[in-house]
Write a protein that holds these residues in place. Structure first.
Motif, PDB file in Angstrom:
ATOM      1  N   TYR A  63     -26.184  40.610 -23.645  1.00 21.53           N
ATOM      2  CA  TYR A  63     -26.839  41.452 -24.645  1.00 21.53           C
ATOM      3  C   TYR A  63     -27.344  40.568 -25.770  1.00 21.53           C
ATOM      4  O   TYR A  63     -26.990  39.404 -25.875  1.00 21.53           O
ATOM      5  N   GLN A  64     -28.229  41.113 -26.591  1.00 23.87           N
ATOM      6  CA  GLN A  64     -28.892  40.348 -27.632  1.00 23.87           C
ATOM      7  C   GLN A  64     -28.632  40.922 -29.018  1.00 23.87           C
ATOM      8  O   GLN A  64     -28.362  42.114 -29.168  1.00 23.87           O
ATOM      9  N   LEU A  65     -28.774  40.045 -30.000  1.00 24.47           N
ATOM     10  CA  LEU A  65     -28.746  40.408 -31.414  1.00 24.47           C
ATOM     11  C   LEU A  65     -30.013  39.877 -32.043  1.00 24.47           C
ATOM     12  O   LEU A  65     -30.388  38.717 -31.815  1.00 24.47           O
ATOM     13  N   SER A  66     -30.682  40.684 -32.839  1.00 22.23           N
ATOM     14  CA  SER A  66     -31.923  40.250 -33.470  1.00 22.23           C
ATOM     15  C   SER A  66     -31.647  39.360 -34.678  1.00 22.23           C
ATOM     16  O   SER A  66     -30.552  39.354 -35.252  1.00 22.23           O
ATOM     17  N   ILE A  67     -32.674  38.601 -35.067  1.00 19.10           N
ATOM     18  CA  ILE A  67     -32.636  37.866 -36.332  1.00 19.10           C
ATOM     19  C   ILE A  67     -33.469  38.637 -37.355  1.00 19.10           C
ATOM     20  O   ILE A  67     -34.312  39.461 -36.998  1.00 19.10           O
ATOM     21  N   GLY A  68     -33.234  38.343 -38.623  1.00 19.89           N
ATOM     22  CA  GLY A  68     -33.944  39.036 -39.689  1.00 19.89           C
ATOM     23  C   GLY A  68     -35.320  38.452 -39.936  1.00 19.89           C
ATOM     24  O   GLY A  68     -35.526  37.235 -39.849  1.00 19.89           O
ATOM     25  N   THR A  69     -36.257  39.302 -40.275  1.00 18.93           N
ATOM     26  CA  THR A  69     -37.617  38.853 -40.545  1.00 18.93           C
ATOM     27  C   THR A  69     -37.708  38.008 -41.814  1.00 18.93           C
ATOM     28  O   THR A  69     -38.715  37.320 -42.019  1.00 18.93           O
ATOM     29  N   ASP A  70     -36.673  38.036 -42.652  1.00 16.48           N
ATOM     30  CA  ASP A  70     -36.706  37.215 -43.866  1.00 16.48           C
ATOM     31  C   ASP A  70     -36.292  35.767 -43.600  1.00 16.48           C
ATOM     32  O   ASP A  70     -36.512  34.890 -44.439  1.00 16.48           O
ATOM     33  N   TYR A  71     -35.666  35.502 -42.438  1.00 19.83           N
ATOM     34  CA  TYR A  71     -35.211  34.158 -42.038  1.00 19.83           C
ATOM     35  C   TYR A  71     -34.207  33.556 -43.027  1.00 19.83           C
ATOM     36  O   TYR A  71     -33.965  32.347 -42.980  1.00 19.83           O
ATOM     37  N   ASP A  72     -33.620  34.347 -43.880  1.00 19.74           N
ATOM     38  CA  ASP A  72     -32.768  33.811 -44.945  1.00 19.74           C
ATOM     39  C   ASP A  72     -31.548  33.089 -44.359  1.00 19.74           C
ATOM     40  O   ASP A  72     -30.754  33.696 -43.631  1.00 19.74           O
ATOM     41  N   PRO A  73     -31.378  31.798 -44.662  1.00 19.68           N
ATOM     42  CA  PRO A  73     -30.257  31.060 -44.065  1.00 19.68           C
ATOM     43  C   PRO A  73     -28.897  31.645 -44.423  1.00 19.68           C
ATOM     44  O   PRO A  73     -28.029  31.777 -43.553  1.00 19.68           O
ATOM     45  N   ARG A  74     -28.696  31.984 -45.683  1.00 20.17           N
ATOM     46  CA  ARG A  74     -27.384  32.482 -46.101  1.00 20.17           C
ATOM     47  C   ARG A  74     -27.046  33.787 -45.410  1.00 20.17           C
ATOM     48  O   ARG A  74     -25.916  33.992 -44.944  1.00 20.17           O
ATOM     49  N   ARG A  75     -27.999  34.677 -45.318  1.00 24.26           N
ATOM     50  CA  ARG A  75     -27.752  35.962 -44.657  1.00 24.26           C
ATOM     51  C   ARG A  75     -27.419  35.763 -43.182  1.00 24.26           C
ATOM     52  O   ARG A  75     -26.580  36.488 -42.624  1.00 24.26           O
ATOM     53  N   HIS A  76     -28.029  34.779 -42.553  1.00 25.28           N
ATOM     54  CA  HIS A  76     -27.753  34.567 -41.134  1.00 25.28           C
ATOM     55  C   HIS A  76     -26.437  33.828 -40.898  1.00 25.28           C
ATOM     56  O   HIS A  76     -25.761  34.062 -39.895  1.00 25.28           O
ATOM     57  N   VAL A  77     -26.059  32.948 -41.808  1.00 29.50           N
ATOM     58  CA  VAL A  77     -24.709  32.371 -41.731  1.00 29.50           C
ATOM     59  C   VAL A  77     -23.673  33.476 -41.900  1.00 29.50           C
ATOM     60  O   VAL A  77     -22.673  33.532 -41.163  1.00 29.50           O
ATOM     61  N   ASP A  78     -23.907  34.378 -42.847  1.00 30.11           N
ATOM     62  CA  ASP A  78     -22.990  35.511 -43.040  1.00 30.11           C
ATOM     63  C   ASP A  78     -22.935  36.398 -41.801  1.00 30.11           C
ATOM     64  O   ASP A  78     -21.862  36.908 -41.430  1.00 30.11           O
TER      65      ASP A  78
END
Length: 261
Positions: A133-148
């Motif tokens: 299964y997959q998880l999307s990434i955010g369109t903002d590409y924000d590094p901190r949000r994606h580490v979180d």
């Protein structure tokens, strides 16, 4: 389970003999991944740079369809079927963990496998019987949000889920010839060094990735780097190991894969 960041190659390369011949080093590294795990995973959670949404979405279908998100390839590559089962129960668990971290999340029953998922999985698990299964990434590409976001996923590792961030350590489709050699090598050297730093320092390095040598040449749009932030967040205290590295991907590009844990 460890987590991984992988360079997934170009388009449907495992089904195009000329491309596959040029990606033998990558193929060898991807094929070795299952055997390097402590046990067979219950499922693979792929965080692909080819699925972008405003807020995280988790693939929830029991039998996800296919998405042919590439252009100009042979006709047979638009008939590929990688028919791995989905993982609805694990998708629900994943969404619960993300929501518990205070992040808005949605289950998605219609999204299909994109080539950032089915191309590397064809090499990792050629018999499509591993739940996926997959998880999307955010369109903002924000590094901190994606580490979180990765931090929220960390418990899945103890529950037998293999988390794979699928992108490319170099992704500039307008600079793919000899001119790519120097910037890709410079950024790759920085990336490898940064990921060997102590945990807090390497997270900060990733947050500041735009200051790296040739960063914006290698990633004018960082959709293919963002999955790395998620994989790192899911295993931020664990050491990083480079599991794939070559200086001639697609002829001139330096590229790498990394394992955390």
């Amino acid at each position: 389970m460890p987590s991984y960041f992988i360079s997934h190659g170009g388009g449907p390369w495992p089904w195009v003999p000329q491309m596959r011949a040029r990606m033998q080093t990558l193929e060898t590294a991807l094929a070795a991944m299952p055997g390097a795990l402590p046990e067979p995973p219950k499922a693979v959670l792929m965080v692909s740079g080819h699925w972008e949404t405003q807020t995280p979405r988790v693939m929830h279908a029991a039998r996800p369809p296919m998405i042919y998100d590439y252009h100009g390839f042979p006709a047979h590559t638009y008939e590929i079927r990688y028919q791995a089962p989905g993982a609805p129960a694990l998708a629900e668990r994943t969404a619960q963990l993300i929501a518990a971290a205070g992040i808005e999340v949605t289950l998605d029953d219609t999204r299909g496998y994109d080539h950032g998922t089915f191309a590397p999985m064809q090499v990792m698990y050629p018999q499509p019987d591993m739940p996926l299964y997959q998880l999307s990434i955010g369109t903002d590409y924000d590094p901190r949000r994606h580490v979180d976001l990765g931090r929220a996923l960390a418990p899945l590792r103890d529950e037998g889920v293999l988390i794979v961030g699928s992108g490319l350590s170099y992704h500039n489709l307008r600079l793919m010839g000899p001119e790519a050699r120097e910037p890709s090598a410079a950024f790759d050297a920085w990336l490898n060094a940064a990921l060997q730093l102590p945990p807090a320092e390497r997270v900060q390095a990733m947050l500041d990735w735009e200051t790296a040598p040739a960063a914006r040449i290698c990633h004018p749009q960082e959709d293919h780097l963002v999955p790395l932030f998620v994989a790192l967040g899911a295993a931020e205290e664990d050491p990083a190991t480079r599991t794939y590295h070559e200086t001639t991907m697609m002829g001139t590009i330096t590229a790498s894969n990394f394992r955390f844990g």
